[in-house]
Design a protein around this motif. Sequence first.
Motif, PDB file in Angstrom:
ATOM      1  N   SER A  60       0.715  -1.216   0.209  1.00 40.27           N
ATOM      2  CA  SER A  60      -0.028  -0.058   0.090  1.00 40.27           C
ATOM      3  C   SER A  60       0.694   1.062  -0.157  1.00 40.27           C
ATOM      4  O   SER A  60       1.958   1.398   0.703  1.00 40.27           O
ATOM      5  CB  SER A  60      -0.861  -0.096   1.109  1.00 40.27           C
ATOM      6  OG  SER A  60      -1.789   0.930   1.070  1.00 40.27           O
ATOM      7  N   GLY A  61       0.644   2.212  -0.986  1.00 41.12           N
ATOM      8  CA  GLY A  61       1.485   3.294  -0.853  1.00 41.12           C
ATOM      9  C   GLY A  61       2.228   3.210  -2.336  1.00 41.12           C
ATOM     10  O   GLY A  61       3.136   4.078  -2.403  1.00 41.12           O
ATOM     11  N   GLN A  62       2.363   2.175  -2.824  1.00 39.82           N
ATOM     12  CA  GLN A  62       3.156   1.809  -4.016  1.00 39.82           C
ATOM     13  C   GLN A  62       2.907   3.012  -5.288  1.00 39.82           C
ATOM     14  O   GLN A  62       1.779   3.030  -5.463  1.00 39.82           O
ATOM     15  CB  GLN A  62       3.083   0.458  -4.630  1.00 39.82           C
ATOM     16  CG  GLN A  62       4.112   0.203  -5.768  1.00 39.82           C
ATOM     17  CD  GLN A  62       3.934  -1.376  -6.340  1.00 39.82           C
ATOM     18  OE1 GLN A  62       3.830  -2.039  -5.573  1.00 39.82           O
ATOM     19  NE2 GLN A  62       3.624  -1.414  -7.547  1.00 39.82           N
ATOM     20  N   PRO A  63       4.115   3.581  -5.754  1.00 38.08           N
ATOM     21  CA  PRO A  63       3.590   4.289  -6.906  1.00 38.08           C
ATOM     22  C   PRO A  63       3.159   3.719  -8.019  1.00 38.08           C
ATOM     23  O   PRO A  63       3.684   2.544  -8.392  1.00 38.08           O
ATOM     24  CB  PRO A  63       4.945   4.787  -7.216  1.00 38.08           C
ATOM     25  CG  PRO A  63       6.058   4.010  -6.631  1.00 38.08           C
ATOM     26  CD  PRO A  63       5.466   3.473  -5.361  1.00 38.08           C
ATOM     27  N   VAL A  64       2.190   4.018  -8.657  1.00 38.11           N
ATOM     28  CA  VAL A  64       1.636   3.453  -9.703  1.00 38.11           C
ATOM     29  C   VAL A  64       1.545   4.380 -11.168  1.00 38.11           C
ATOM     30  O   VAL A  64       1.243   3.853 -12.102  1.00 38.11           O
ATOM     31  CB  VAL A  64       0.241   2.469  -9.453  1.00 38.11           C
ATOM     32  CG1 VAL A  64       0.346   1.498  -8.541  1.00 38.11           C
ATOM     33  CG2 VAL A  64      -0.651   3.779  -8.953  1.00 38.11           C
ATOM     34  N   ALA A  65       1.451   5.546 -10.797  1.00 40.62           N
ATOM     35  CA  ALA A  65       1.456   6.392 -11.819  1.00 40.62           C
ATOM     36  C   ALA A  65       2.048   7.965 -11.535  1.00 40.62           C
ATOM     37  O   ALA A  65       2.236   8.172 -10.421  1.00 40.62           O
ATOM     38  CB  ALA A  65       0.166   6.877 -12.495  1.00 40.62           C
ATOM     39  N   LEU A  66       2.823   8.513 -12.649  1.00 44.59           N
ATOM     40  CA  LEU A  66       3.288   9.785 -12.498  1.00 44.59           C
ATOM     41  C   LEU A  66       2.640  10.839 -13.237  1.00 44.59           C
ATOM     42  O   LEU A  66       2.639  10.703 -14.399  1.00 44.59           O
ATOM     43  CB  LEU A  66       4.758   9.838 -12.593  1.00 44.59           C
ATOM     44  CG  LEU A  66       5.423  11.112 -12.460  1.00 44.59           C
ATOM     45  CD1 LEU A  66       5.522  11.450 -11.034  1.00 44.59           C
ATOM     46  CD2 LEU A  66       6.842  11.218 -13.148  1.00 44.59           C
ATOM     47  N   VAL A  67       1.961  11.751 -12.675  1.00 46.25           N
ATOM     48  CA  VAL A  67       1.348  12.946 -13.251  1.00 46.25           C
ATOM     49  C   VAL A  67       2.438  13.841 -13.522  1.00 46.25           C
ATOM     50  O   VAL A  67       3.059  14.495 -12.576  1.00 46.25           O
ATOM     51  CB  VAL A  67       0.173  13.240 -12.739  1.00 46.25           C
ATOM     52  CG1 VAL A  67      -0.301  14.452 -13.677  1.00 46.25           C
ATOM     53  CG2 VAL A  67      -0.897  12.415 -12.622  1.00 46.25           C
ATOM     54  N   ILE A  68       2.783  14.446 -14.814  1.00 48.11           N
ATOM     55  CA  ILE A  68       3.563  15.531 -15.025  1.00 48.11           C
ATOM     56  C   ILE A  68       2.815  16.672 -15.694  1.00 48.11           C
ATOM     57  O   ILE A  68       2.144  16.408 -16.615  1.00 48.11           O
ATOM     58  CB  ILE A  68       4.804  14.922 -15.943  1.00 48.11           C
ATOM     59  CG1 ILE A  68       5.442  13.680 -15.468  1.00 48.11           C
ATOM     60  CG2 ILE A  68       5.713  16.068 -16.248  1.00 48.11           C
ATOM     61  CD1 ILE A  68       6.166  13.048 -16.165  1.00 48.11           C
ATOM     62  N   ALA A  69       3.227  17.637 -15.179  1.00 46.25           N
ATOM     63  CA  ALA A  69       2.177  19.025 -15.585  1.00 46.25           C
ATOM     64  C   ALA A  69       3.229  20.149 -15.474  1.00 46.25           C
ATOM     65  O   ALA A  69       4.292  19.999 -14.892  1.00 46.25           O
ATOM     66  CB  ALA A  69       1.096  19.077 -14.628  1.00 46.25           C
ATOM     67  N   GLU A  70       2.688  21.429 -15.859  1.00 48.93           N
ATOM     68  CA  GLU A  70       3.400  22.618 -15.921  1.00 48.93           C
ATOM     69  C   GLU A  70       3.492  23.194 -14.556  1.00 48.93           C
ATOM     70  O   GLU A  70       4.582  24.145 -14.310  1.00 48.93           O
ATOM     71  CB  GLU A  70       2.554  23.643 -16.856  1.00 48.93           C
ATOM     72  CG  GLU A  70       3.278  23.254 -18.029  1.00 48.93           C
ATOM     73  CD  GLU A  70       2.452  24.175 -19.358  1.00 48.93           C
ATOM     74  OE1 GLU A  70       1.385  24.983 -18.841  1.00 48.93           O
ATOM     75  OE2 GLU A  70       2.726  23.688 -20.358  1.00 48.93           O
ATOM     76  N   ASN A  71       2.679  22.876 -13.488  1.00 54.89           N
ATOM     77  CA  ASN A  71       3.047  23.338 -12.081  1.00 54.89           C
ATOM     78  C   ASN A  71       2.609  22.246 -11.324  1.00 54.89           C
ATOM     79  O   ASN A  71       1.788  21.388 -11.539  1.00 54.89           O
ATOM     80  CB  ASN A  71       2.345  24.670 -11.803  1.00 54.89           C
ATOM     81  CG  ASN A  71       0.787  24.704 -12.024  1.00 54.89           C
ATOM     82  OD1 ASN A  71       0.300  24.086 -10.897  1.00 54.89           O
ATOM     83  ND2 ASN A  71       0.211  25.271 -13.077  1.00 54.89           N
ATOM     84  N   LEU A  72       2.866  22.486  -9.894  1.00 56.44           N
ATOM     85  CA  LEU A  72       2.880  21.455  -9.236  1.00 56.44           C
ATOM     86  C   LEU A  72       1.381  21.114  -8.605  1.00 56.44           C
ATOM     87  O   LEU A  72       0.882  19.839  -8.492  1.00 56.44           O
ATOM     88  CB  LEU A  72       3.633  21.644  -7.629  1.00 56.44           C
ATOM     89  CG  LEU A  72       3.611  20.863  -6.605  1.00 56.44           C
ATOM     90  CD1 LEU A  72       4.240  19.333  -6.928  1.00 56.44           C
ATOM     91  CD2 LEU A  72       4.220  21.202  -5.331  1.00 56.44           C
ATOM     92  N   GLU A  73       0.706  22.225  -8.247  1.00 54.47           N
ATOM     93  CA  GLU A  73      -0.489  22.020  -7.931  1.00 54.47           C
ATOM     94  C   GLU A  73      -1.659  21.298  -8.896  1.00 54.47           C
ATOM     95  O   GLU A  73      -2.514  20.554  -8.676  1.00 54.47           O
ATOM     96  CB  GLU A  73      -1.487  23.498  -7.639  1.00 54.47           C
ATOM     97  CG  GLU A  73      -2.519  23.259  -6.601  1.00 54.47           C
ATOM     98  CD  GLU A  73      -2.168  22.655  -5.344  1.00 54.47           C
ATOM     99  OE1 GLU A  73      -0.945  22.949  -4.671  1.00 54.47           O
ATOM    100  OE2 GLU A  73      -2.653  21.655  -5.025  1.00 54.47           O
TER     101      GLU A  73
END
Lengths: 172, 330, 733
Positions: free
Chosen positions: C105-118
């Motif tokens: 539980s808590g394993q990373p399963v995806a990474l969202v990449i965007a122009e700002n952090l929020e």
Amino acid sequence: MSDSDCIPAHQPLELSINGQRHQLQVAPWMTLLDLLRDQLDLTGSKKGCDHGQCGACTVLRNGQRVNACLTLAIMCDGDCITTIEGLADDERLHPLQQAFIRHDAFQCGYCTPGQICSAVALASEGRALSRAEIQEGMSGNLCRCGAYGNIVAAVEEALPQMIASDQGGPRA
Amino acid sequence: MIPFAYSKPTDVAGALQLAGPDSHFIAGGTNLLDLMKENVAQPQRLIDITGLPLREVTATASGGLSIGALVGNAELARHPRIEADYPLLAQAILAGASPQLRNMASSGGNLLQRTRCAYFYDSAVPCNKRAPGTGCPARSGLNRNHAILGASQHCVAVHPSDMCVALAALEATVQVQGPAGSRQIAFADFHRLPGEQPERDNTLADNELITAIELPAPRFAEHVHYLKVRDRASYAFALISVAAALRLEGERIGELRLALGGVAHKPWRDPALEARFQGQPATSATYTQIAQAMLSGAQPLAHNAFKVTLAHNAIIRALGQAQRRQGATA
Amino acid sequence: MSAQAISGQPLDRTDGPAKVTGKARYAGEYPAEGLLYGSVVSSAVAHGRIRHIDCQAALALPGVIEVLHHGNRPPMAADDEPYEDDDAADGHPFRPLFNDRVLYSGQPVALVIAENLELARYAGSLVRVEIDAGSHQTDLCAARDQGYDAPAELPKPRGDFAEAFNAAPLRIDAQYSTPNEHHNPMEPHASTVIVEADGSLLIHDKTQGTQNSQAYVQEVFKLPKEQVRVCAAFVGGAFGSGLRPQYQLALAVMGALKLKRSVRVTLTRQQMFTFGYRPRTLQRLQLGADADGRLLAIRHEATGQTSRFEDFSEHVVEWSGMLYRCDNVAMAYQLVPLDVYTPLDMRAPGAALGLIGLECAMDELAEQVGLDPVALRQVNFADSNGNEGKPYSSKALRECYEQGAERFGWERRNPVPRSQQEGDELIGWGMAGGVWEAMQMKASAKARLDADGHLWVSSATTDIGTGTYTVMTQIAADAAGMAVEDITFQLGDSSLPTAPLQGGSFTVSSVGSAVRQACQVLRSKLVTLAQARYPALAGEPADRFVVADGQLQVGERRFAFADLLQGAGDDALEVQITAEPGAKREGFACATHSAVFVEVRVDEALGTLRVSRVVSAVAAGRVINPKTARSQILGGVVWGVGMALHEQAEVDHNLGRTMNHNLAEYHIPVNADMGEVEVIFVDEPDDIVNELGSKGVGEIGVVGVAAAVANALYHATGRRVRDFPLTVDKILG
């Protein structure tokens, strides 16, 4: 508001940071901390938890210590913000900065800007005089390296000096 | 957090006009922003009320004090009238959070703090309070910090505020204004028990705004004590807290007020019990009887039976301290 | 040469001004052109398979660039070896976003990449991850029957424990337990991956080993070595969390490789609970002794949790075979695999746990014997490490006992529990001993004296707050015979000379030895060079040569470096050296030791315990910088107090998930929790351990503190609490 075109537009914001006026455009959801760190490259204010649970983001807002991570930038319109970058007078360190170095009141340095800003406010609040009061008054700033004893020593040393020279107060 | 629109009205009427089903008032933001970052709160509009004229502490006609909803927690704790006449409230406020958060948090907002229950805060797991009908994992899971009084099958969360425990003991009144006009809510009626609707923390109607908190004329300026027991020396939520106030008549209890934090979904008080002990000797034997009576209905969970003992001891200690104390603040 | 050694002096930190002014930049604080922000999406279940990841809503947001997951990530190595970093446990290392398996539980399963952090975080909340959940087990106690012997080799048993224990007139048989603890450095793990114009990657990573991270990235993503450089100029605490490359590094690199743009990934505080941690342990201590307290038999058994994919082992029980003299010793160490992430070394790994069992049991034995706890330890003093049969290179533990006890006022202690009270508080005094290995690793350093007479000394090590910048400068100053102001120590860059991970308290001994040698050789080269160029200097003894004010000074004569170097046809004088552990060490055991004395004030009615006073007496060889070394011990004591009273991950085993994943409910001590702490460094000359005579102080301050607190609680109340931490519910009378 999950529709893609609904992300609210930036809104104007004017504030003074370390004596310098800024006219900015910010999204309402941007915290003061992210504004400082990501938009203005003032990375001295740290993000340790982003939830008001560690104090690493402590800055002075109109002279009062606050957690910048739980402060929306847009709500600071017209305010004076002092960060760690604004404490030293040119190259002359603030008495607390000097005391922190002399007493080795930090190790990794990540909580340090928040500790120092917090202690500056502690002095101006004028309530903490005894060691126990300083400890309680500095308990909103976690230090994982465990420099607490040295932090108290540094604050104890610098307090009288700050109160005398009124350096606890805000710098507009 | 989800994107939201932001507006900053300058008067109460303007704020109420903006309020809608998916809006939220924001003042200090210390709890609301925290919840928004966790996606527990998802307002589509934030109405910044810090521009409203609700920052005054004024004397009331009845000799009490009206505290504007926007008066900061730190400011309130250090207010000369509070320090002098309502030291219990000052003690309670200063026992909560950190100096930074107390600078930011407003008086009205303090009443609206939501529980620290770990399941409520973690939007990846079920919680009846956050997502009604999904279940309460705390009942069969981690419940060391949970309620021993007044819980329901649906929720065992506790209210986290210190300030509210003192306000309950002092019988404050909450002034609210809403689309239907203004009204007063007795503090005991402001927060509620979870029952069938754990998602509701209090009895505010939709879009009602807290404008002030009113304290009655001071009756407990001397023999008071706020006792907070927590897992570390500072900057932690209460396991148990006790707001104790006594008016002594010689060696007897002239009047008693007692409120508990950390035990229930709201600050816990029992006015009938308080009345029953009026006239009893102000001794530790009496305080022990009070503690027993106060906790007679306790129903501990798997991990929080200690809270019954702790609350029992804390009540006796707080009453004893209150009896010995002479008006001092800290 | 300077008259007085710089080493041994309480120099202020050379990086102090940068840290108190906010100028020190940490991994997640480097700007980059067009920088993108990554936000990690984590699994909410402990075991299962990802059926589907729906990124549509996230990708529809303007400003969201990409959602990476196992189905669309850039290529990465499939076999284990590239993932096996310098601190890897035995087994199959975790591979972030590698496939559809959910292991905890808590394993990373995806990474969202965007122009700002929020925006990235918001978009992350819109990613729908569908997981077919399997059954899970996260409870060490419930799965104890599935334990097996840890792969790590234990010291061979000696004598006959069973016989000696059964025959012993006095016996202790006690069980102790400790919870999962998380490092929680104040700086969350972060990696800023900057894509340079030539396509190479400059990575600012939060790590205790820049070369460890460099090799990991290079091997996992099959990149040429020169294409990856990892820097860590400042590290906001780590305590072991940076010993292995953490998943934010791999994720940020994936993003940068896929998008050919600079990417930063910073973990949230909640996500700081989703990788290595100090594992929960169950311990059993059996001590047999004669009527005088002499140990006749010791058995230490520990069971720790690990993941299903790696066997994490640490030295939990070994200390019980080396701290005291005893002829009949047995040890056992088991692991229980669970649906959790692999544990990870955390400040004083193993010792911080094992010494809880050993030193609490010793306290219980002292009472049974009727002997003072210090006296019991003195009776059992060991001159040699029984596990190895080697004498200690030095062991000033007796001095720790004596000086610590004296400073604390221990002789005034009434041995009877509950004998001291003030108001509502019972006062208790307890003590414990501590031990940690004094290791040395192979390390390299470079010394470069430039034409301005400035000495640049460098090594790829890090400074996680330990004071490396400062003490290396001091060591260099003495070895080169130069002033501190004329020296800059550079670290935290994988392109610098090879250094081991910063951990285990071996940085001073390892890197410091290399720095010393490099500067010594540099100095002799300088003398040789000067004497060759200026024949008049031929007869001058080497110690007459002084490097200062940008000049070489010999008596009254001054020589500009530029001239000197020009003669040699170079713009600088440079030496690179690799230092290895000395042969002298071979016949010896090397360790630091401590004695910790603690006063507690216990309010039994409220269950609260306050540590009001601590004296920590430490034998760590020669101390290079008493100021920073003291800070290490002070910090260690805070950690010990946290272990004793506060720290524990609260795991909901129904959900298989750590629930107090924040700093409001995962308690570490706050300022108000700490009483007065005094540190004593006892004199401990040691010319065997390494050429500096210095043993390192990063871990020893923690070891023993928690046991001393528990022993003090017993002395205060007569109550033994063996289940750590000692929280209100357990202390309540």
